[in-house]
Structures are given as structure tokens and as C-alpha cells.
Design a protein around this motif. Structure first.
Motif, short mmCIF file in Angstrom:
data_model
loop_
_atom_site.label_atom_id
_atom_site.label_comp_id
_atom_site.label_asym_id
_atom_site.label_seq_id
_atom_site.Cartn_x
_atom_site.Cartn_y
_atom_site.Cartn_z
N UNK A 117 0.84 -1.26 -0.01
CA UNK A 117 -0.16 0.12 -0.04
C UNK A 117 0.81 1.40 0.09
N UNK A 118 1.90 1.18 0.67
CA UNK A 118 2.72 2.46 0.87
C UNK A 118 3.20 2.54 -0.69
N UNK A 119 3.70 1.56 -1.51
CA UNK A 119 4.29 1.90 -2.81
C UNK A 119 3.23 2.36 -3.65
N UNK A 120 2.03 1.92 -3.71
CA UNK A 120 0.89 2.51 -4.23
C UNK A 120 0.62 3.79 -4.10
N UNK A 121 0.57 4.09 -2.66
CA UNK A 121 0.53 5.58 -2.39
C UNK A 121 1.51 6.56 -2.97
N UNK A 122 2.83 6.20 -2.91
CA UNK A 122 3.84 6.82 -3.50
C UNK A 122 3.86 6.88 -4.98
N UNK A 123 3.25 5.65 -5.69
CA UNK A 123 3.50 5.77 -7.26
C UNK A 123 2.00 6.82 -7.63
N UNK A 124 1.12 6.90 -6.93
CA UNK A 124 0.04 7.61 -7.34
C UNK A 124 -0.15 8.76 -6.57
N UNK A 125 0.81 9.25 -5.82
CA UNK A 125 0.86 10.68 -5.17
C UNK A 125 -0.47 10.77 -4.50
N UNK A 126 -0.50 9.58 -3.50
CA UNK A 126 -1.70 9.61 -2.46
C UNK A 126 -1.29 9.77 -1.19
N UNK A 127 -2.12 10.73 -0.45
CA UNK A 127 -1.56 11.08 0.89
C UNK A 127 -2.13 9.92 1.81
N UNK A 128 -2.94 9.12 1.61
CA UNK A 128 -3.49 8.27 2.40
C UNK A 128 -4.33 7.01 1.76
#
Length: 198
Positions: A117-128
Motif C-alpha cells: 500500500x505504501x508503494x501504491x501511495x507513492x506511485x499515485x501521489x496519494x496522501x493516504x
């Protein structure tokens, strides 16, 4: 003696007007002092929020029934928007869900491994990312000739390198029809589960 009484009355009136002016300046029934207390209370309430106020939030919902998943997802998104949070747009949300399914990111997060999930957050510029697992059972007819629905939800949010919170909630409301009881049980369970974030 009359002069002393007149002076006392004038001093009393002047002090009363001065106090009234101070209360009006505070723009609250209790005056400026109460206004300051309210501001401090607002600050305390804002500190209790655990979701980041800046950036977009993604929502991933899992469940056995796609209809229940859709209801829960819509409710979570609506609850976030009503509280002033920004949710990622529909096109980006679709890509995030597909990437999460491929990487089994949500599944691993429930097992304690939030790296995906952390990787997804980083890849898609998501705060949470808020992930939820929802389940609703078929409502049953009770002794009052109403249907009782049972729904449960587990909700967790991940931001940065950590979990922001997690909670399970259950609801057992009644309704006049199977659909109404099921809808109400899902709504109540999701609403209860989301309270931790606000």
C-alpha cells in the motif's frame, strides 16, 4: 450626601457600560474569554483527526458481494468529502484498485504487511489509503414482522510508513423489507467504523 449617591450611581453605570462593551467585542454571549476557549477547543478537535488534511485519499473496499462493496465504497467516499477531505478522481481510483488487486496490497495490509500500500501511495501521489472489508448477511424476519440485517466492516487507513488507525464495527438494524434492512445495516456499520478517523 446626595452628591455622594449620585457619584456612586454614575460610577456603577459607567462600569456597567464598559463591561457591556467588552462583552460585545467578544461577539459571544460570554465575551472574549469564551471566544478564546472555543478557539482552543477547535484546535484540540483538529489535532484529533488522524487522516492527513492535505493531498488526495484513495478508497479500496473488499467484500464477497459487489453490491455491498459498491454501497460501502460510496458511503466512505461521501463521509470523507462531507468532512472536507479530497478523494482521488474516479479514473485514478480505478487504476489504484487494479494495481492493488495485482499486488494483493490490501490483502497483505490486513496481514500486517503495508509495504504494498505504501508503494501504491507513492506511485499515485496519494496522501493516504482507506481500506475496508465489508460483509452483510441476508436479513431475517424477526418476531415483530420486520427484517433484521447484520453487517460488519473492518476499516484501516495507511499513510507514510505507518497505519493511522484500524477499527471493526457491526450493526443490526431492522427494516420493513430485506433490501432496507441490508442497506441500513451496511450504512450503520460503515458510519460507526469511520468515526475513528474524525
Amino acid at each position: 450626601m446626595k452628591k455622594i449617591i449620585m457619584m456612586s450611581v454614575m460610577i456603577f453605570l459607567v462600569s456597567s457600560f464598559a463591561e457591556a462593551g467588552i462583552l460585545l467585542k467578544g461577539k459571544l454571549p460570554g465575551g472574549a474569554r469564551e471566544s478564546n476557549q472555543q478557539t482552543y477547543s477547535d484546535v484540540q478537535n483538529s489535532d484529533r483527526r488522524i487522516l492527513p488534511r492535505h493531498g488526495d485519499i484513495a478508497v479500496i473496499v473488499q467484500g464477497e458481494d459487489s453490491h455491498h462493496v459498491a454501497i460501502a465504497e460510496a458511503m466512505i467516499i461521501e463521509e470523507l468529502i462531507n468532512r472536507g477531505y479530497r478523494v482521488v478522481d474516479e479514473a485514478k481510483m480505478k487504476r489504484i484498485k487494479m494495481a492493488a488487486a495485482r499486488a494483493k496490497a490490501a490483502q497483505y495490509a490486513w496481514e500486517g504487511n503495508i509495504e504494498g500500500l505504501l508503494k501504491l501511495n507513492g506511485n499515485y501521489s496519494v496522501a493516504a489509503t482507506v481500506i475496508a472489508r465489508v460483509r452483510a448477511e441476508t436479513p431475517e424476519l424477526n418476531e415483530y414482522e420486520l427484517y433484521t440485517g447484520t453487517a460488519s466492516v473492518a476499516i484501516m487507513a495507511v499513510s507514510g510508513p505507518k497505519k493511522l488507525g484500524g477499527r471493526t464495527a457491526e450493526a443490526k438494524p431492522s427494516g420493513f423489507s430485506i433490501d432496507e434492512a441490508m442497506r441500513k445495516s451496511l450504512q450503520e456499520a460503515v458510519r460507526n467504523g469511520m468515526q475513528q478517523f474524525f
